[in-house]
Design an enzyme around this catalytic site. Structure first.
Site, PDB file in Angstrom:
ATOM      1  N   ASN A 165       0.799  -1.233   0.000  1.00 32.79           N
ATOM      2  CA  ASN A 165       0.000   0.000   0.000  1.00 32.79           C
ATOM      3  C   ASN A 165       0.830   1.281   0.000  1.00 32.79           C
ATOM      4  O   ASN A 165       0.394   2.305  -0.515  1.00 32.79           O
ATOM      5  CB  ASN A 165      -1.024  -0.008   1.146  1.00 32.79           C
ATOM      6  CG  ASN A 165      -0.393  -0.129   2.495  1.00 32.79           C
ATOM      7  OD1 ASN A 165       0.756  -0.552   2.624  1.00 32.79           O
ATOM      8  ND2 ASN A 165      -1.129   0.233   3.525  1.00 32.79           N
ATOM      9  N   GLY A 241       2.559  -5.465   7.488  1.00 34.40           N
ATOM     10  CA  GLY A 241       1.648  -6.271   6.682  1.00 34.40           C
ATOM     11  C   GLY A 241       0.483  -6.757   7.512  1.00 34.40           C
ATOM     12  O   GLY A 241       0.129  -6.145   8.527  1.00 34.40           O
ATOM     13  N   GLU A 263       4.215  -4.134  12.285  1.00 31.23           N
ATOM     14  CA  GLU A 263       3.172  -3.119  12.086  1.00 31.23           C
ATOM     15  C   GLU A 263       2.068  -3.803  11.304  1.00 31.23           C
ATOM     16  O   GLU A 263       2.254  -4.148  10.137  1.00 31.23           O
ATOM     17  CB  GLU A 263       3.736  -1.935  11.310  1.00 31.23           C
ATOM     18  CG  GLU A 263       4.927  -1.336  12.030  1.00 31.23           C
ATOM     19  CD  GLU A 263       5.365  -0.009  11.460  1.00 31.23           C
ATOM     20  OE1 GLU A 263       5.318   0.152  10.237  1.00 31.23           O
ATOM     21  OE2 GLU A 263       5.740   0.848  12.249  1.00 31.23           O
ATOM     22  N   CYS A 297      -3.305   1.260   6.707  1.00 31.39           N
ATOM     23  CA  CYS A 297      -3.469   0.584   7.992  1.00 31.39           C
ATOM     24  C   CYS A 297      -4.167   1.502   8.981  1.00 31.39           C
ATOM     25  O   CYS A 297      -4.891   1.040   9.858  1.00 31.39           O
ATOM     26  CB  CYS A 297      -2.135   0.126   8.529  1.00 31.39           C
ATOM     27  SG  CYS A 297      -0.962   1.460   8.698  1.00 31.39           S
TER      28      CYS A 297
END
Ligand code: TAP
Length: 495
Positions: A165, A241, A263, A297
């Site tokens: 992303n 991820g 993360e 995220c």
């Protein structure tokens, strides 16, 4: 350069075959296999061929990083910082090319890509500063004529594993601090976003990073990621991820006591209490929910609102969402690009169906766009669900796409309970005019980051991370990185 230049630049530069970068050389993968990468918003346009690497390539890269560590770790911090400062300048010099590659492989708008590159330069400069302030403590001794201090030493080879992303900022967020603290790196980008990463390596090389200090191995999670995580010489794994992969990595790393900085996913709430300006609140929420097509995220995906404001806020959100223009990265005025792949679009679409079947009311959006230009990518309109309850899957599971749910609650206690009821704890926003409520929520939210009266946008120098199933290990970006990239040594000196 304008958006249309992106297409001509890609036309002129697409179709090359790329290599891994090991020990300062561009090398083919040992298996000589490659895979093709296509433009996200021009499905048939080939961007390039990338190495489909395997364990043998990981071995070579880790060995190179291990050798380079012996000298890189001894280079004075300020000299390492100076190289990073040059790298930051080069990121800015070639920002437009990086943005083109990034938008082509990922789909985000050119404005977003430019912002991501600018942010990478900013974070690199912060990391360069960290190389000047690796700190220890000096403590009084129990005995006369003894000097007691702690120093921090770099841990060694670090694996940097990134998702698709943010293909520029995520690798930079790992590589820059690793280098600042004296570690060496083997980097594995997501297999569907390897293009900008090649350019990052070229710029690191140009900035003066010595051979072996940063290595790049392209390829799949199973053939490259897994052996990297398992390698005995990899002392730390910085992974961004999914929670599922993060848990698997943690298990592997624990068996040999390797460090992790994980993360992971999020289901980030915006809690709306009494606020005098719902239009402002809606603007903040919409921007944080739909940037990068909701594939962030830290994207807001749940709006938890006092029931007396639910109808007005839902309407304000709907109004604000009208301004979102969906389209390809290069088109002027576009504010939301396509999703990253057909598979991901299918997954997000399945949540639209799940939401409807669970009894939520689809207020607006959620449609696949396929006419004209849209046929060349994986587009959908941003979706807003109302009358969502906390038990519904759309209110609990990470969708990672442009879908926002409104949950109405009786009071602040219920808002807090619902906010904390999911397995994630990454970022949260609270909108309120009441200072006491703001502090109460800041203290009691189970969340790594809390934003009062603005959306979930982080800064380039503050610690960044999550709790519960959203993260593990030292937070990234800020000074907290020191905890991951270095270990403590205690020194006693008798004089
Ligand atoms: P994942 O599927 O977990 O992939 C992330 C990276 O791990 C990719 O490079 C992937 O390689 C690699 N990988 C896959 N299997 C592996 C294995 N067995 N061992 C080691 N590495 C492996 O995530 P994604 O779908 O790319 O990204 C979306 C997720 O990332 C979301 O859950 C999102 O919330 C999370 N995310 C979190 C943050 C923060 S800061 N918390 C930021 C961005 C994204 P391949 O690409 O080859 O599969």
């Amino acid at each position: 350069m304008e958006g249309k230049d992106m297409l001509s630049w890609i036309e002129a530069n697409a179709g090359k075959t790329y290599k891994n970068y090991v020990d300062g050389e561009w090398v083919e993968s040992t298996g000589k296999k490659t895979y093709p990468l296509y433009h996200v918003a021009r499905k048939d346009q080939l961007l390039g061929y990338f190495p489909d690497s395997r364990e043998e390539d990981v071995e070579l890269a880790v060995q190179a990083a291990h050798r380079a560590f012996q000298t890189w770790s001894k280079l004075p911090g300020p000299e390492r910082g100076a190289i990073l400062l040059r790298f930051a300048d080069l990121l800015e010099r070639d920002a437009e090319e990086l943005a083109f590659r990034l938008s082509a492989e990922q789909g985000k708008t050119l404005g977003e890509s430019r912002g991501e590159v600018a942010r990478a330069a900013k974070e690199t400069r912060y990391a360069a500063g960290e190389a000047f302030r690796i700190e220890g403590e000096t403590l009084p001794s129990e005995r006369p004529n003894v000097w007691n201090s702690t120093i921090r030493v770099p841990i060694g080879v670090v694996a940097a594993i990134a998702p698709w992303n943010f293909p520029v900022i995520t690798p930079v967020r790992k590589i820059a601090p690793a280098l600042a603290y004296g570690c060496t790196v083997v980097s594995k980008p997501a297999s569907n976003t390897p293009w900008a990463m090649v350019k990052l390596i070229e710029l690191l090389e140009e900035a003066g990073v010595p051979k072996g200090v940063v290595n790049l191995v392209n390829g799949s999670g199973s053939r490259v990621g897994q052996p990297l995580v398992s390698h005995p010489l990899v002392r730390g794994i910085s992974f961004t991820g999914s929670t599922k992969q993060g848990l698997a990595i943690q298990e592997t790393a624990a068996k040999r006591l390797a460090r992790t900085q994980l993360e992971l996913g999020g289901k980030n709430p915006a809690i709306v209490l009494n606020h005098h300006d719902l239009a402002y609140v809606a603007k903040q929420i919409v921007s944080a929910a739909f940037a990068c097509s909701g594939q962030r995220c830290t994207a807001i995906s749940r709006v938890i609102v006092l029931k007396q404001h639910a109808a007005a806020l839902t309407e304000a959100l709907r109004q604000e969402m009208k301004a979102i223009k969906v389209g390809p990265a290069w088109e002027p005025g576009v504010t939301m690009g396509p999703l990253v792949s057909k598979e991901h679009l299918d997954t997000v679409q399945s949540y639209i169906e799940i939401g409807k079947s669970e009894g939520a009311r689809l207020v607006v959006g959620g449609d696949i766009l396929s006419a004209g230009e849209y046929a060349n990518g994986y587009y959908m309109t941003p979706a807003l669900f109302a009358e969502v309850t906390a038990e519904m899957r759309i209110a609990r599971e990470e969708i990672f796409g442009p879908v926002l749910s409104v949950i109405a609650v009786r009071d602040e206690e219920e808002a807090l309970a619902i906010a904390n009821s999911v397995e994630y704890g990454l970022a949260a926003s609270v909108f309120t005019d009441d200072l006491s409520s703001a502090y109460r929520f800041a203290e009691r939210l189970e969340s790594g980051m809390v934003h009062i009266n603005h959306g979930t946008a982080s800064a380039a120098h503050l610690p960044f991370g999550g709790v519960k199933h959203s993260g593990f290990g030292a937070y990234s970006i800020g000074h907290s990185n020191q905890e991951f990239f270095t270990e403590l040594k205690v020194v006693y000196v008798q004089y």
